[in-house]
Design an enzyme around this catalytic site. Structure first.
Site, PDB file in Angstrom:
ATOM      1  N   LYS A   1      16.627   0.291  -3.144  1.00 18.67           N
ATOM      2  CA  LYS A   1      16.297  -0.654  -4.216  1.00 18.67           C
ATOM      3  C   LYS A   1      17.398  -0.808  -5.259  1.00 18.67           C
ATOM      4  O   LYS A   1      17.517  -1.873  -5.865  1.00 18.67           O
ATOM      5  CB  LYS A   1      14.981  -0.255  -4.882  1.00 18.67           C
ATOM      6  CG  LYS A   1      13.799  -0.480  -3.961  1.00 18.67           C
ATOM      7  CD  LYS A   1      12.458  -0.248  -4.629  1.00 18.67           C
ATOM      8  CE  LYS A   1      11.383  -0.421  -3.562  1.00 18.67           C
ATOM      9  NZ  LYS A   1      10.041  -0.367  -4.045  1.00 18.67           N
TER      10      LYS A   1
ATOM     11  N   GLU B   1      13.483   0.754 -14.306  1.00 24.70           N
ATOM     12  CA  GLU B   1      13.683  -0.627 -14.735  1.00 24.70           C
ATOM     13  C   GLU B   1      12.622  -0.964 -15.763  1.00 24.70           C
ATOM     14  O   GLU B   1      11.619  -0.250 -15.903  1.00 24.70           O
ATOM     15  CB  GLU B   1      13.618  -1.589 -13.546  1.00 24.70           C
ATOM     16  CG  GLU B   1      12.270  -1.632 -12.851  1.00 24.70           C
ATOM     17  CD  GLU B   1      12.246  -2.554 -11.631  1.00 24.70           C
ATOM     18  OE1 GLU B   1      13.299  -2.797 -11.019  1.00 24.70           O
ATOM     19  OE2 GLU B   1      11.154  -3.009 -11.284  1.00 24.70           O
TER      20      GLU B   1
ATOM     21  N   ARG C   1      11.535  -7.233   6.983  1.00 23.05           N
ATOM     22  CA  ARG C   1      10.663  -7.135   8.163  1.00 23.05           C
ATOM     23  C   ARG C   1       9.552  -8.157   8.035  1.00 23.05           C
ATOM     24  O   ARG C   1       9.450  -8.846   7.021  1.00 23.05           O
ATOM     25  CB  ARG C   1      10.024  -5.741   8.178  1.00 23.05           C
ATOM     26  CG  ARG C   1       9.311  -5.492   6.851  1.00 23.05           C
ATOM     27  CD  ARG C   1       8.529  -4.190   6.841  1.00 23.05           C
ATOM     28  NE  ARG C   1       8.160  -3.802   5.495  1.00 23.05           N
ATOM     29  CZ  ARG C   1       7.110  -4.229   4.828  1.00 23.05           C
ATOM     30  NH1 ARG C   1       6.300  -5.119   5.385  1.00 23.05           N
ATOM     31  NH2 ARG C   1       6.845  -3.820   3.607  1.00 23.05           N
TER      32      ARG C   1
HETATM   33  P1  ADP Z   1       6.969  -1.292  -2.961  1.00 21.04           P
HETATM   34  O1  ADP Z   1       8.280  -1.117  -2.277  1.00 21.04           O
HETATM   35  O2  ADP Z   1       6.135  -0.093  -2.956  1.00 21.04           O
HETATM   36  O3  ADP Z   1       6.286  -2.544  -2.511  1.00 21.04           O
HETATM   37  P2  ADP Z   1       7.699  -2.735  -5.383  1.00 21.04           P
HETATM   38  O4  ADP Z   1       8.974  -2.487  -6.092  1.00 21.04           O
HETATM   39  O5  ADP Z   1       7.608  -3.969  -4.573  1.00 21.04           O
HETATM   40  O6  ADP Z   1       7.350  -1.479  -4.500  1.00 21.04           O
HETATM   41  O7  ADP Z   1       6.511  -2.718  -6.442  1.00 21.04           O
HETATM   42  C1  ADP Z   1       5.160  -2.672  -6.042  1.00 21.04           C
HETATM   43  C2  ADP Z   1       4.272  -3.217  -7.168  1.00 21.04           C
HETATM   44  O8  ADP Z   1       4.454  -2.435  -8.368  1.00 21.04           O
HETATM   45  C3  ADP Z   1       4.568  -4.634  -7.593  1.00 21.04           C
HETATM   46  O9  ADP Z   1       3.925  -5.593  -6.791  1.00 21.04           O
HETATM   47  C4  ADP Z   1       4.087  -4.651  -9.029  1.00 21.04           C
HETATM   48  O10 ADP Z   1       2.697  -4.834  -9.108  1.00 21.04           O
HETATM   49  C5  ADP Z   1       4.421  -3.261  -9.508  1.00 21.04           C
HETATM   50  N1  ADP Z   1       5.747  -3.248 -10.176  1.00 21.04           N
HETATM   51  C6  ADP Z   1       6.914  -2.885  -9.608  1.00 21.04           C
HETATM   52  N2  ADP Z   1       7.942  -2.983 -10.488  1.00 21.04           N
HETATM   53  C7  ADP Z   1       7.418  -3.434 -11.638  1.00 21.04           C
HETATM   54  C8  ADP Z   1       7.959  -3.740 -12.940  1.00 21.04           C
HETATM   55  N3  ADP Z   1       9.257  -3.602 -13.209  1.00 21.04           N
HETATM   56  N4  ADP Z   1       7.099  -4.182 -13.895  1.00 21.04           N
HETATM   57  C9  ADP Z   1       5.792  -4.329 -13.630  1.00 21.04           C
HETATM   58  N5  ADP Z   1       5.227  -4.054 -12.452  1.00 21.04           N
HETATM   59  C10 ADP Z   1       6.011  -3.619 -11.442  1.00 21.04           C
HETATM   60  P1  ADP Z   2       3.768  -5.676   2.755  1.00 21.94           P
HETATM   61  O1  ADP Z   2       5.027  -5.351   1.993  1.00 21.94           O
HETATM   62  O2  ADP Z   2       3.990  -6.182   4.125  1.00 21.94           O
HETATM   63  O3  ADP Z   2       2.854  -6.487   1.938  1.00 21.94           O
HETATM   64  P2  ADP Z   2       2.827  -2.954   2.361  1.00 21.94           P
HETATM   65  O4  ADP Z   2       3.726  -2.738   1.189  1.00 21.94           O
HETATM   66  O5  ADP Z   2       1.363  -2.820   2.150  1.00 21.94           O
HETATM   67  O6  ADP Z   2       2.997  -4.352   3.043  1.00 21.94           O
HETATM   68  O7  ADP Z   2       3.324  -1.988   3.525  1.00 21.94           O
HETATM   69  C1  ADP Z   2       2.894  -2.139   4.853  1.00 21.94           C
HETATM   70  C2  ADP Z   2       2.864  -0.825   5.563  1.00 21.94           C
HETATM   71  O8  ADP Z   2       4.158  -0.268   5.633  1.00 21.94           O
HETATM   72  C3  ADP Z   2       1.999   0.224   4.906  1.00 21.94           C
HETATM   73  O9  ADP Z   2       1.402   0.997   5.915  1.00 21.94           O
HETATM   74  C4  ADP Z   2       2.994   1.056   4.100  1.00 21.94           C
HETATM   75  O10 ADP Z   2       2.504   2.352   3.880  1.00 21.94           O
HETATM   76  C5  ADP Z   2       4.195   1.011   5.015  1.00 21.94           C
HETATM   77  N1  ADP Z   2       5.456   1.092   4.294  1.00 21.94           N
HETATM   78  C6  ADP Z   2       6.005   0.114   3.556  1.00 21.94           C
HETATM   79  N2  ADP Z   2       7.201   0.517   3.048  1.00 21.94           N
HETATM   80  C7  ADP Z   2       7.406   1.776   3.472  1.00 21.94           C
HETATM   81  C8  ADP Z   2       8.460   2.741   3.293  1.00 21.94           C
HETATM   82  N3  ADP Z   2       9.544   2.490   2.565  1.00 21.94           N
HETATM   83  N4  ADP Z   2       8.324   3.945   3.885  1.00 21.94           N
HETATM   84  C9  ADP Z   2       7.220   4.207   4.609  1.00 21.94           C
HETATM   85  N5  ADP Z   2       6.212   3.359   4.828  1.00 21.94           N
HETATM   86  C10 ADP Z   2       6.287   2.153   4.274  1.00 21.94           C
END
Ligand code: ADP
Ligand code: ADP
Ligand code: MG
Length: 473
Positions: A116, A200, A292
């Site tokens: 990230k 962040e 993906r």
């Molecule tokens: P992941 O890789 O687990 O999907 P993300 O970085 O996409 O992680 O963040 C997952 C969720 O966490 C976001 O959809 C949002 O709801 C919350 N989130 C992440 N970063 C921020 C931020 N800087 N401010 C507010 N909410 C955040």
């Molecule tokens: P999407 O980003 O497709 O909306 P999710 O964030 O819910 O979906 O992730 C989909 C699946 O992949 C879940 O089972 C989650 O636990 C797994 N997953 C996503 N990112 C990672 C990661 N960085 N490491 C391990 N598992 C992950």
């Protein structure tokens, strides 16, 4: 078709989804399964299937065994689905080195966008707006506190290789940052095998808006509009909507264009998603890229008619995209409900076990992606999502009504699910207004209060009283 046979390095509904695309394209499919999954549906749907081990998780992550099996069974490609090895650059590289096509972007791009902090830096270089934050990974608590002071609280402390909503903590002040710092590092190490964390600025009550992109090996990059994934619990998506009911046409064009620039700037190929946060003042910030197919690709398929998995396979085979940007048109709204085996009446406690009866919902505007069936035993080792229900209609009002009808239409017995919780969301005036942010579930504790319906014994005594008054007893 250039590809003849694909190994699907996944399980559950996404494995079935990919097998269906193969079947329509005349490509043979090879399924893999753990011993715990020996009764899983994807095994029955594939042309061939192989048990690859007894450890329920590790076998789906065994890079060399999967590559060996793909070669031994005469496959020319591997589709990784989502989760498991889908964002593992080493896996993509191993495929490439052994002459197999990995259905996804190049290993270098997976590596760069999966980290990230590197992804943030790449986006800054491309001129994409990014949330203010640490320059790279944090090296100490002192550094974290000084960066946080500079950008201002609240901040989000995040695992650099995180995913699935885990490894993220909001900190409102230095004390909370002090308390969470070691915790997030330890979570990140356990869950993602990397101790790297960064921070962040926390965007307060943002909307989660993401854009689906498709890119081929001939320099063509297009977007398929956006999805609104603001309905979340603990940073995990529950309900997804396409297009977002909260964007106007100008914002839609802007964010689509931004996603294409972002994808081009990193030499992206295949399907991917760029996630943004939208704040109250209408500003978008890049959050991360998923390299993906996503769980919620279905709703984009529904509103555009583009089969994203087929497109992934074509692009991987070296074919040019079949659509130009101006040919991508959308129609109406689609909503996806992630049906999780969890009890919303009991703090979302996982609820695995035997599905005693299952009827898929049907009728117009309904799609169900699942790998369950009557008699199937949901194993406790994997993700709790057991089905995806997708509904569509021409207007926002109608898609809500269709969602209500469809979730009631679905019969799923033997395990607890999140269906009652989604029915409450669909009834909620704020949801129905189409204006909500990622705080919606947390800010509405009444969504998990199920005591408003009269208990059966209360109802029975009321009915008895009515009957008695009529019969004069
Ligand atoms: P992941 O890789 O687990 O999907 P993300 O970085 O996409 O992680 O963040 C997952 C969720 O966490 C976001 O959809 C949002 O709801 C919350 N989130 C992440 N970063 C921020 C931020 N800087 N401010 C507010 N909410 C955040
Ligand atoms: P999407 O980003 O497709 O909306 P999710 O964030 O819910 O979906 O992730 C989909 C699946 O992949 C879940 O089972 C989650 O636990 C797994 N997953 C996503 N990112 C990672 C990661 N960085 N490491 C391990 N598992 C992950
Ligand atoms: Mg994300």
């Amino acid at each position: 078709m250039v590809l003849r046979k694909i190994l699907i390095a996944n399980r559950g509904e996404i494995a079935v989804r990919i097998i269906r695309a193969c079947a329509e394209m005349g490509i043979r499919s090879v399924a893999i399964y753990s011993e715990a999954d020996r009764f899983a549906l994807h095994i029955k749907k594939a042309d061939e299937s192989y048990c690859i081990g007894s450890d329920p998780m590790a076998c789906y992550l065994n890079i060399h065994a999967l590559v060996d099996l793909a070669l031994a069974t005469g496959c020319d490609a591997i589709h990784p689905g989502y989760g498991f090895l889908s964002e593992n650059a080493q896996f993509a590289r191993a495929c490439k080195e052994r002459g197999l096509i990995f259905i996804g972007p190049e290993p270098e791009v997976i590596h760069r966008m999966g980290d990230k902090t590197e992804a943030r830096n790449a986006m800054i270089a491309a001129g994409i707006p990014v949330t203010p934050g640490s320059e790279g990974n944090l090296h100490s608590l002192d550094e974290a506190i000084s960066v946080a002071e500079k950008i201002g609280y609240p901040i989000m402390l995040k695992a650099t290789s995180g995913g699935g909503g885990r490894g993220i903590r909001r900190c409102d002040n230095a004390d909370e940052l002090r308390r969470n710092y070691a915790r997030v590092i330890s979570e990140a190490t356990k869950a993602f095998g990397s101790a790297n964390v960064f921070l962040e600025k926390c965007i307060v009550n943002p909307r989660h808006i993401e854009v689906q992109v498709l890119a081929d090996h001939h320099g063509n990059v297009i977007h398929l509009f956006e999805r609104d994934c603001s309905i979340q619990r603990r940073n995990q998506k529950l309900v997804e909507i396409a297009p977002s009911p909260q964007l106007d046409e100008a914002q839609r064009q802007y964010i689509g264009g931004l996603a294409v620039i972002a994808a081009k700037s990193v030499g992206y190929t295949n399907a991917g998603t760029i996630e943004f946060l939208l704040d109250d003042s209408g500003r978008f910030y890049f959050m991360e890229m998923n390299t993906r197919v996503q769980v919620e690709h279905t709703i984009t398929e529904t509103i555009t008619g583009v089969d994203i998995v087929e497109e992934q396979i074509c692009v991987a085979a070296g074919l040019p995209l079949r659509y130009k940007q101006e040919e991508i048109v959308r129609r109406g709204y689609a909503i996806q409900f992630r049906i999780n085996a969890e009890d919303p009446k009991n703090n979302f406690l996982p609820s695995f076990g035997r599905i005693s009866r299952y009827y898929a919902p049907g009728g117009p505007g309904v799609r169900t992606d699942t790998a369950i069936y009557t008699g199937y035993e949901v194993p406790p080792f994997y993700d709790s999502m057991v089905a995806k229900v997708i509904v569509s209609a021409l207007t926002w009002e109608d898609v809500i009504k269709r969602g209500q009808r469809t979730l009631r239409d679905m019969g799923l017995f033997g395990i607890k699910t999140t269906i009652p919780f989604y029915l409450k969301i669909l009834k909620h005036p704020q949801f129905r207004s189409g204006k909500f942010n990622t705080g919606f579930v947390e800010q509405n504790p009444n969504l998990i209060n199920y005591s408003d319906k009269p208990r059966p014994e209360v109802l029975a005594s009321v009915i008895a009283a009515v009957v008695a008054s009529h019969t004069g007893l």
